[in-house]
Write an enzyme that holds these catalytic residues in place. Structure first.
Site, PDB file in Angstrom:
ATOM      1  N   HIS A   5       0.785  -1.233   0.000  1.00  0.00           N
ATOM      2  CA  HIS A   5       0.000   0.000   0.000  1.00  0.00           C
ATOM      3  C   HIS A   5       0.815   1.281   0.000  1.00  0.00           C
ATOM      4  CE1 HIS A   5      -2.359  -3.280   1.811  1.00  0.00           C
ATOM      5  NE2 HIS A   5      -3.289  -2.820   1.005  1.00  0.00           N
ATOM      6  N   GLY A  21      -6.893  11.873   8.305  1.00  0.00           N
ATOM      7  CA  GLY A  21      -7.645  10.886   7.544  1.00  0.00           C
ATOM      8  C   GLY A  21      -7.598  11.141   6.048  1.00  0.00           C
ATOM      9  N   ARG A  25      -5.702  16.575   2.878  1.00  0.00           N
ATOM     10  CA  ARG A  25      -5.264  17.316   4.075  1.00  0.00           C
ATOM     11  C   ARG A  25      -3.783  17.067   4.320  1.00  0.00           C
ATOM     12  NH1 ARG A  25      -9.715  19.128   8.197  1.00  0.00           N
ATOM     13  NH2 ARG A  25     -10.608  20.334   6.514  1.00  0.00           N
ATOM     14  N   ARG A  44      -2.916   4.483  -4.539  1.00  0.00           N
ATOM     15  CA  ARG A  44      -4.324   4.643  -4.142  1.00  0.00           C
ATOM     16  C   ARG A  44      -4.653   6.092  -3.753  1.00  0.00           C
ATOM     17  NH1 ARG A  44      -7.345  -0.191  -2.314  1.00  0.00           N
ATOM     18  NH2 ARG A  44      -6.112  -1.952  -2.989  1.00  0.00           N
ATOM     19  N   GLU A 181     -10.954   5.735  14.237  1.00  0.00           N
ATOM     20  CA  GLU A 181      -9.595   5.225  14.055  1.00  0.00           C
ATOM     21  C   GLU A 181      -8.807   4.987  15.342  1.00  0.00           C
ATOM     22  OE1 GLU A 181     -10.662   8.116  12.555  1.00  0.00           O
ATOM     23  OE2 GLU A 181     -11.063   7.298  10.548  1.00  0.00           O
ATOM     24  N   ASP A 204     -18.585  17.918  14.939  1.00  0.00           N
ATOM     25  CA  ASP A 204     -20.037  17.694  14.903  1.00  0.00           C
ATOM     26  C   ASP A 204     -20.465  17.428  16.346  1.00  0.00           C
ATOM     27  OD1 ASP A 204     -20.244  17.134  11.814  1.00  0.00           O
ATOM     28  OD2 ASP A 204     -18.610  15.884  12.579  1.00  0.00           O
TER      29      ASP A 204
END
Ligand code: HPA
Length: 238
Positions: A5, A21, A25, A44, A181, A204
């Site tokens: 990966h 994440g 960013r 990816r 995570e 949120d």
């Protein structure tokens, strides 16, 4: 050399990685906060960069969302590229007595994921932050007059739906943040001998259905990144 990966040369990644994440960013952080940032991964589209902050070599890479994605990258960073410190930089849902924009340092991360149990004989693992990293960030925040809250958080596998009683359970246990995570990263850090800390802005509020506007998310990101980068120079590597 590469892993399934990560398509990076040996030595291309610093021993310390900021781990947002969103790969865009990661690119934004690299281009805004690091000197001489060089891309080391685009496989990816999970962008990763290495540069310098006040002369100290530092990497930043996207983790993707959720424990499976972030754990794949963190495992390969640790085992193949010799990464020793990972600081997750992210957002989280807030529960109870926190406000939008609050900066949480996750001391413990409970979870509905089976990820740590799969590695721990189906027992409960106390997934917790690295003390030296936590102390370094708390001390830097105090010096810079940045308000932080050392908090219990919860990592869920279900962004949508899931346990209808979850918020009640979280409030009952004074857990004030939800991400997807940290519990996996903390468990993995214990096994791999990594130092790990999650630094998160409440984006949120789940009790009040409040959501942070995009501009404030940007400010929250800058505050977290600055705090993490300023702290890492003062945290002894484990
Ligand atoms: N749930 C899980 N992760 C999150 C949330 C949420 O409400 N907000 C930001 N990250």
């Amino acid at each position: 050399m590469s892993t399934p990966h990560i398509d990076a040369e040996p030595g291309a990644i610093a021993d310390t990685v900021l781990f947002p994440g969103d790969p865009l960013r990661a690119r934004h952080i690299a281009l805004t906060f690091l000197d001489d940032a060089v891309e080391f991964n685009a496989r990816r589209n999970m962008l990763g960069y290495t540069g310098r902050y006040r002369g100290q070599r530092m990497s930043v890479m996207g983790s993707g969302m959720g424990i499976p994605s972030s754990a794949i990258y963190a495992t390969e960073l640790a085992r193949v590229y010799g990464v020793r410190r990972i600081v997750r930089i992210g957002t989280c849902g807030g529960v109870g007595e926190v406000a939008l924009g609050d900066l949480l340092l996750a001391q413990s991360a409970s979870t509905d994921s089976r990820f740590n149990r799969l590695h721990f004989g189906d027992h409960d693992l106390a997934a917790c932050a690295d003390f030296a990293l936590m102390k370094a960030v708390v001390d830097t925040a105090a010096r810079q007059n940045v308000a932080v809250r050392v908090a219990h958080i919860f990592s869920t596998d279900c962004f949508y739906d899931g346990d209808a009683d979850l918020l009640t359970h979280l409030r009952r246990h004074n857990i004030v943040g939800i991400d997807m995570e940290s519990a996996g990263l903390y468990g993995l850090a214990m096994r791999e001998g990594l130092q790990c800390l999650s630094v998160m802005t409440v984006s949120d509020h789940l009790d009040r259905d409040e959501h942070m506007p995009a501009a404030e998310r940007e400010q929250g990101l800058a505050r977290m990144v600055t705090l993490a980068l300023e702290s890492l120079g003062n945290a002894p590597a484990g």
